[in-house]
Design a protein around this motif. Structure first.
Motif, PDB file in Angstrom:
ATOM      1  N   GLN A 141       0.833  -1.198   0.000  1.00 44.66           N
ATOM      2  CA  GLN A 141       0.000   0.000   0.000  1.00 44.66           C
ATOM      3  C   GLN A 141       0.867   1.247   0.000  1.00 44.66           C
ATOM      4  O   GLN A 141       0.639   2.183  -0.737  1.00 44.66           O
ATOM      5  CB  GLN A 141      -0.945  -0.010   1.211  1.00 44.66           C
ATOM      6  N   LEU A 142       1.896   1.253   0.853  1.00 45.68           N
ATOM      7  CA  LEU A 142       2.813   2.371   0.924  1.00 45.68           C
ATOM      8  C   LEU A 142       3.528   2.558  -0.410  1.00 45.68           C
ATOM      9  O   LEU A 142       3.678   3.670  -0.889  1.00 45.68           O
ATOM     10  CB  LEU A 142       3.825   2.135   2.058  1.00 45.68           C
ATOM     11  N   SER A 143       3.921   1.468  -1.012  1.00 45.22           N
ATOM     12  CA  SER A 143       4.599   1.522  -2.301  1.00 45.22           C
ATOM     13  C   SER A 143       3.672   2.086  -3.379  1.00 45.22           C
ATOM     14  O   SER A 143       4.082   2.896  -4.202  1.00 45.22           O
ATOM     15  CB  SER A 143       5.079   0.121  -2.688  1.00 45.22           C
ATOM     16  N   ASN A 144       2.423   1.670  -3.369  1.00 41.41           N
ATOM     17  CA  ASN A 144       1.465   2.177  -4.348  1.00 41.41           C
ATOM     18  C   ASN A 144       1.192   3.663  -4.138  1.00 41.41           C
ATOM     19  O   ASN A 144       1.102   4.424  -5.097  1.00 41.41           O
ATOM     20  CB  ASN A 144       0.163   1.374  -4.301  1.00 41.41           C
ATOM     21  N   GLU A 145       1.069   4.057  -2.885  1.00 38.13           N
ATOM     22  CA  GLU A 145       0.872   5.479  -2.608  1.00 38.13           C
ATOM     23  C   GLU A 145       2.089   6.277  -3.056  1.00 38.13           C
ATOM     24  O   GLU A 145       1.972   7.364  -3.622  1.00 38.13           O
ATOM     25  CB  GLU A 145       0.603   5.710  -1.119  1.00 38.13           C
ATOM     26  N   SER A 146       3.265   5.720  -2.831  1.00 43.13           N
ATOM     27  CA  SER A 146       4.497   6.371  -3.262  1.00 43.13           C
ATOM     28  C   SER A 146       4.535   6.516  -4.786  1.00 43.13           C
ATOM     29  O   SER A 146       4.968   7.544  -5.314  1.00 43.13           O
ATOM     30  CB  SER A 146       5.690   5.550  -2.769  1.00 43.13           C
ATOM     31  N   LYS A 147       4.077   5.503  -5.488  1.00 44.92           N
ATOM     32  CA  LYS A 147       4.031   5.556  -6.954  1.00 44.92           C
ATOM     33  C   LYS A 147       3.067   6.646  -7.432  1.00 44.92           C
ATOM     34  O   LYS A 147       3.360   7.372  -8.383  1.00 44.92           O
ATOM     35  CB  LYS A 147       3.627   4.204  -7.531  1.00 44.92           C
ATOM     36  N   ILE A 148       1.912   6.742  -6.795  1.00 41.83           N
ATOM     37  CA  ILE A 148       0.943   7.786  -7.161  1.00 41.83           C
ATOM     38  C   ILE A 148       1.550   9.156  -6.905  1.00 41.83           C
ATOM     39  O   ILE A 148       1.473  10.053  -7.754  1.00 41.83           O
ATOM     40  CB  ILE A 148      -0.383   7.606  -6.382  1.00 41.83           C
ATOM     41  N   ASN A 149       2.177   9.326  -5.730  1.00 44.85           N
ATOM     42  CA  ASN A 149       2.809  10.609  -5.408  1.00 44.85           C
ATOM     43  C   ASN A 149       3.881  10.961  -6.433  1.00 44.85           C
ATOM     44  O   ASN A 149       3.993  12.110  -6.859  1.00 44.85           O
ATOM     45  CB  ASN A 149       3.414  10.581  -4.002  1.00 44.85           C
ATOM     46  N   GLN A 150       4.688   9.980  -6.828  1.00 43.16           N
ATOM     47  CA  GLN A 150       5.737  10.218  -7.807  1.00 43.16           C
ATOM     48  C   GLN A 150       5.146  10.576  -9.174  1.00 43.16           C
ATOM     49  O   GLN A 150       5.645  11.475  -9.860  1.00 43.16           O
ATOM     50  CB  GLN A 150       6.660   8.991  -7.927  1.00 43.16           C
ATOM     51  N   ALA A 151       4.093   9.889  -9.566  1.00 43.17           N
ATOM     52  CA  ALA A 151       3.438  10.181 -10.849  1.00 43.17           C
ATOM     53  C   ALA A 151       2.898  11.608 -10.857  1.00 43.17           C
ATOM     54  O   ALA A 151       3.088  12.353 -11.835  1.00 43.17           O
ATOM     55  CB  ALA A 151       2.315   9.173 -11.111  1.00 43.17           C
ATOM     56  N   GLU A 152       2.225  11.996  -9.772  1.00 42.34           N
ATOM     57  CA  GLU A 152       1.701  13.357  -9.678  1.00 42.34           C
ATOM     58  C   GLU A 152       2.834  14.372  -9.693  1.00 42.34           C
ATOM     59  O   GLU A 152       2.743  15.407 -10.358  1.00 42.34           O
ATOM     60  CB  GLU A 152       0.852  13.517  -8.409  1.00 42.34           C
TER      61      GLU A 152
END
Length: 186
Positions: free
Chosen positions: A6-17
């Motif tokens: 979950q943390l990794s996915n949130e990190s990916k979303i943050n990086q994409a944004e």
């Protein structure tokens, strides 16, 4: 493991944004906007709810007066607007998310202004040049210069008329008949 995922996915979303926010901030100079103000717009773009100046300040680490100035700049180019929030006395702002609407308002307005101002000036210049052509009897050099200027202005006038047509096609949506919006990305 699910928490790490979950943390990794949130990190990916943050990086994409963050990637898109940085790109938007970098290109906002096209609209006369500084990168820091562009970063504010891009941040607001990814927010699903309107933001207050305090929320913007906290998100971007800028002062409230800076946020106020930035929002005013974004409002002036119609990319951010104030919205009413029931039960709140604070001002809330939302970013324009439809870039086609923004393109229409921003560039259409600027191009219309360019065409109108220049067509008015061309008309004034043509009147003066025609007066020179009618009244000048002695100086062939001045006559030739006036004629050349009139020819050049005729070409410039064609550009201004074309620009008006472009603006009209953008405002009416007709431009999308010629340049359709497709989602294929080329």
């Amino acid at each position: 493991m699910a928490e790490n995922e979950q943390l990794s996915n949130e990190s990916k979303i943050n990086q994409a944004e963050k990637e898109v926010i940085n790109a938007i901030a970098e290109t906002m100079d096209l609209y006369g906007i500084t990168p820091s103000i562009g970063r504010l717009y891009a941040t607001m773009y990814f927010k699903q709810n309107p933001m207050t100046l305090d929320e913007m300040k906290d998100e971007l680490g800028m002062t409230k007066p800076s946020m106020s100035t930035a929002v005013r700049n974004l409002q002036e180019i119609n990319i951010v607007r104030k919205v009413w929030q029931k039960g709140s006395r604070k001002d809330h702002f939302v970013a324009e998310k439809n870039f086609f609407n923004y393109f229409n308002r921003f560039f259409g307005g600027k191009w219309k202004r360019e065409a109108d101002i220049n067509l008015f000036a061309i008309k004034q210049a043509e009147d003066q040049l025609l007066e020179v052509i009618e009244n000048e009897k002695d100086d062939e050099h001045l006559l030739e210069r006036a004629r050349q200027d009139l020819e050049q202005l005729e070409e410039y006038k064609q550009y201004c008329y074309w620009l008006q047509q472009l603006v009209d096609s953008i405002e009416s949506g007709e431009i999308f008949d010629f340049l359709p919006i497709n989602n294929s990305g080329r």
